[in-house]
Motif scaffolding. Sequence first.
Motif, PDB file in Angstrom:
ATOM      1  N   ILE A 281      -5.477  17.462  14.025  1.00 19.61           N
ATOM      2  CA  ILE A 281      -5.229  16.362  13.904  1.00 19.61           C
ATOM      3  C   ILE A 281      -5.650  15.636  12.354  1.00 19.61           C
ATOM      4  N   GLU A 282      -5.566  16.458  11.875  1.00 16.20           N
ATOM      5  CA  GLU A 282      -5.218  16.181  10.580  1.00 16.20           C
ATOM      6  C   GLU A 282      -4.813  17.577   9.492  1.00 16.20           C
ATOM      7  N   ARG A 283      -4.081  17.042   8.328  1.00 10.90           N
ATOM      8  CA  ARG A 283      -3.452  18.067   7.260  1.00 10.90           C
ATOM      9  C   ARG A 283      -4.024  18.141   5.892  1.00 10.90           C
ATOM     10  N   VAL A 284      -3.989  18.639   5.032  1.00  5.06           N
ATOM     11  CA  VAL A 284      -3.684  18.189   3.624  1.00  5.06           C
ATOM     12  C   VAL A 284      -3.081  17.987   3.180  1.00  5.06           C
ATOM     13  N   ALA A 285      -2.642  16.756   2.062  1.00  6.73           N
ATOM     14  CA  ALA A 285      -1.871  16.421   1.921  1.00  6.73           C
ATOM     15  C   ALA A 285      -1.483  16.342   0.411  1.00  6.73           C
ATOM     16  N   THR A 286      -0.726  16.210  -0.251  1.00 11.25           N
ATOM     17  CA  THR A 286      -0.838  15.703  -1.753  1.00 11.25           C
ATOM     18  C   THR A 286      -0.382  13.875  -2.312  1.00 11.25           C
ATOM     19  N   VAL A 287      -1.481  13.601  -3.363  1.00  9.39           N
ATOM     20  CA  VAL A 287      -1.023  11.690  -2.762  1.00  9.39           C
ATOM     21  C   VAL A 287      -0.629  11.677  -5.111  1.00  9.39           C
ATOM     22  N   THR A 288       0.706  11.645  -5.672  1.00  9.48           N
ATOM     23  CA  THR A 288       0.630  11.735  -6.922  1.00  9.48           C
ATOM     24  C   THR A 288       1.396  11.367  -7.438  1.00  9.48           C
ATOM     25  N   GLY A 289       2.691  11.367  -8.755  1.00 12.92           N
ATOM     26  CA  GLY A 289       2.702  11.324  -9.228  1.00 12.92           C
ATOM     27  C   GLY A 289       2.941  10.357 -10.648  1.00 12.92           C
ATOM     28  N   GLU A 290       3.773   9.998 -11.274  1.00 15.52           N
ATOM     29  CA  GLU A 290       3.077   9.644 -12.841  1.00 15.52           C
ATOM     30  C   GLU A 290       3.318   7.675 -12.702  1.00 15.52           C
ATOM     31  N   LYS A 291       3.489   7.110 -11.252  1.00 16.41           N
ATOM     32  CA  LYS A 291       3.282   6.254 -11.324  1.00 16.41           C
ATOM     33  C   LYS A 291       1.351   6.132 -10.695  1.00 16.41           C
ATOM     34  N   ILE A 292       1.516   7.112  -9.632  1.00 21.93           N
ATOM     35  CA  ILE A 292       0.212   6.843  -9.397  1.00 21.93           C
ATOM     36  C   ILE A 292      -0.921   6.515 -10.071  1.00 21.93           C
ATOM     37  N   LYS A 293      -2.414   6.076  -9.877  1.00 15.37           N
ATOM     38  CA  LYS A 293      -3.338   5.752 -10.898  1.00 15.37           C
ATOM     39  C   LYS A 293      -4.295   6.786 -10.532  1.00 15.37           C
ATOM     40  N   HIS A 294      -4.545   8.124  -9.729  1.00 16.03           N
ATOM     41  CA  HIS A 294      -5.282   9.157  -9.229  1.00 16.03           C
ATOM     42  C   HIS A 294      -4.864   9.486  -8.683  1.00 16.03           C
ATOM     43  N   PRO A 295      -3.989  10.685  -9.009  1.00 13.30           N
ATOM     44  CA  PRO A 295      -3.735  11.396  -8.182  1.00 13.30           C
ATOM     45  C   PRO A 295      -5.162  12.368  -7.493  1.00 13.30           C
ATOM     46  N   GLY A 296      -4.517  12.962  -6.002  1.00 12.15           N
ATOM     47  CA  GLY A 296      -5.228  14.050  -5.515  1.00 12.15           C
ATOM     48  C   GLY A 296      -4.998  14.542  -4.841  1.00 12.15           C
ATOM     49  N   ASN A 297      -5.266  15.935  -3.419  1.00 11.76           N
ATOM     50  CA  ASN A 297      -5.361  16.331  -2.640  1.00 11.76           C
ATOM     51  C   ASN A 297      -6.633  15.862  -1.206  1.00 11.76           C
ATOM     52  N   PHE A 298      -5.779  15.815  -0.692  1.00  9.36           N
ATOM     53  CA  PHE A 298      -6.798  15.112   0.517  1.00  9.36           C
ATOM     54  C   PHE A 298      -6.521  15.607   2.301  1.00  9.36           C
ATOM     55  N   VAL A 299      -7.675  16.272   2.831  1.00 14.70           N
ATOM     56  CA  VAL A 299      -7.322  15.816   4.206  1.00 14.70           C
ATOM     57  C   VAL A 299      -6.888  14.399   4.595  1.00 14.70           C
ATOM     58  N   ILE A 300      -6.582  14.436   5.170  1.00 14.07           N
ATOM     59  CA  ILE A 300      -5.409  12.907   6.011  1.00 14.07           C
ATOM     60  C   ILE A 300      -5.383  13.199   7.498  1.00 14.07           C
ATOM     61  N   LYS A 301      -5.732  12.019   8.371  1.00 12.76           N
ATOM     62  CA  LYS A 301      -6.324  11.999   9.711  1.00 12.76           C
ATOM     63  C   LYS A 301      -4.741  12.268  10.233  1.00 12.76           C
ATOM     64  N   ILE A 302      -3.880  12.530  11.129  1.00 13.35           N
ATOM     65  CA  ILE A 302      -2.135  12.259  11.317  1.00 13.35           C
ATOM     66  C   ILE A 302      -2.283  10.677  12.104  1.00 13.35           C
ATOM     67  N   GLY A 303      -1.865   9.952  11.688  1.00 14.57           N
ATOM     68  CA  GLY A 303      -1.402   9.058  12.291  1.00 14.57           C
ATOM     69  C   GLY A 303      -1.648   7.440  10.288  1.00 14.57           C
ATOM     70  N   THR A 304      -2.603   7.923   9.676  1.00 19.03           N
ATOM     71  CA  THR A 304      -2.832   6.965   8.800  1.00 19.03           C
ATOM     72  C   THR A 304      -1.175   6.554   7.792  1.00 19.03           C
ATOM     73  N   SER A 305      -2.128   5.100   7.417  1.00 16.43           N
ATOM     74  CA  SER A 305      -0.212   4.735   6.734  1.00 16.43           C
ATOM     75  C   SER A 305      -0.619   5.246   5.636  1.00 16.43           C
ATOM     76  N   VAL A 306       0.356   5.240   4.966  1.00 13.32           N
ATOM     77  CA  VAL A 306       0.920   5.114   3.934  1.00 13.32           C
ATOM     78  C   VAL A 306       0.018   4.036   2.141  1.00 13.32           C
ATOM     79  N   LYS A 307       0.364   3.222   2.657  1.00  7.28           N
ATOM     80  CA  LYS A 307      -0.244   2.365   2.466  1.00  7.28           C
ATOM     81  C   LYS A 307      -1.189   2.526   1.820  1.00  7.28           C
ATOM     82  N   GLU A 308      -2.650   3.054   2.744  1.00  9.25           N
ATOM     83  CA  GLU A 308      -3.467   3.202   2.558  1.00  9.25           C
ATOM     84  C   GLU A 308      -3.865   3.869   1.708  1.00  9.25           C
ATOM     85  N   LEU A 309      -3.489   5.406   2.609  1.00  6.42           N
ATOM     86  CA  LEU A 309      -3.452   6.011   1.003  1.00  6.42           C
ATOM     87  C   LEU A 309      -3.550   6.017  -0.537  1.00  6.42           C
TER      88      LEU A 309
END
Length: 431
Positions: A281-309
């Motif tokens: 029901i969850e997994r670890v994913a990275t949100v990153t890149g030079e255009k992201i203000k605060h990159p990080g690694n997150f336990v995200i719930k499957i089904g979560t909106s990319v925009k919310e991340l």
Amino acid sequence: MGLLTFKGGVHPNDGKSLAKDKAIVELLPQGDLVYPLSQHIGAPAKPVVAKGDHVLKGQKIAEAGGFVSAPIYASVSGTVKAIEPRVNPTGSKVNSIIIANDGQYEEVEYPQPKPLSELTKEEILNIIGEAGVVGMGGAGFPTCVKLKPAKPVDTILLNGCECEPLLTADHRVLLEYADDIIYGLKAILKTTGAEKGIIVIEDNKPDAIELMQEKVANIGNMEVFVARTKYPQGAEKTLIKRVMGRQVPSGGLPADVGVVVDNISTVKAISDAIRKGMPLIERVATVTGEKIKHPGNFVIKIGTSVKELIDYCGGFTDEDVLVKMGGPMMGFPLKDLEVPMMKGSNGIIAIDTDETKEQACIKCGRCVDVCPMELSPLYFVKYADQENWEGMRDMHVMDCVECRCCQYICSSKISIIDRIKAGKNAIRGMK
């Protein structure tokens, strides 16, 4: 084992410093969650809930639709808002279950697990299958099917290379869930009857290497293999050839040479299913890149909106941005940010847009030099433009792993992978 590499490959700027030292943080979504019924290879899952039903976190909402399929579970508590087609990350509409999150995260009571030593092979496979575990490196193949190979296997390779630039989720899983990785590998070894488990990690992750070497030091049938950093080290066939010295035949599977390859995050999910009774029901994913203000690694719930991340990470630094699900090499652009994170979603990146124009092929041969599968991509471009699908087939295009090395190095900036995908689709149609 010493450092080994493979023929071809490239060395893109890995950009991992943006997030590699960011500890994993749990992200609790606030909005609706969307669960596509096709987020794995094989038959779509079949809904077992209806509009208006109240569901709990960890409750099954869709059952496997066939032998090669996987069930889906609610990752939050709330009400089934609809079952209808929704746009998935690839841009196509897929039948999906939409749950209005009530923010309470009321959870089902998971079954009490038995010790691994008391579980039979069949019981382990049933737990993995019922938990909905699939390949989480992006392939999405149901793991319970993968762990029942038609041929005997002697070695399990855990792919901890994470050679894709920018992404650091698997690196953090190795560091923060090392015991789960060892437990999951023990379960796989018992299930498959393999004699040895090898954890393969690139040498740009010295902290993970040191930790995992400590963990396996007193385990006789496990070891850590340190691989020289190069992209695409983690491609299954490349990994097997360079670690084991075995060549998977054209059109063949790893089991044909006595090997099963699993992703680090997949093994973590196996551990969760057996030790906790918790489905995927969850997994670890990275949100990153030079255009992201605060990159990080997150336990995200499957089904979560990319925009919310992305919003949770502070949004973009400016408007000139390209967003991809996955890494810069094998990830795919997102035209719509209101799409869900799925079982195979290992990261979201925000990078500079690419406005380079495609030129005519100059036959420099650089694409041939970097192909890890030792193919000739320049012919794929020529034959695709001629719609010579038989020619592409005869040049073994089906062995291409779509790593994008050829396109990355191309002097003329040709969209080689688009041609390759077109050729593969046409060849499948011919069959």
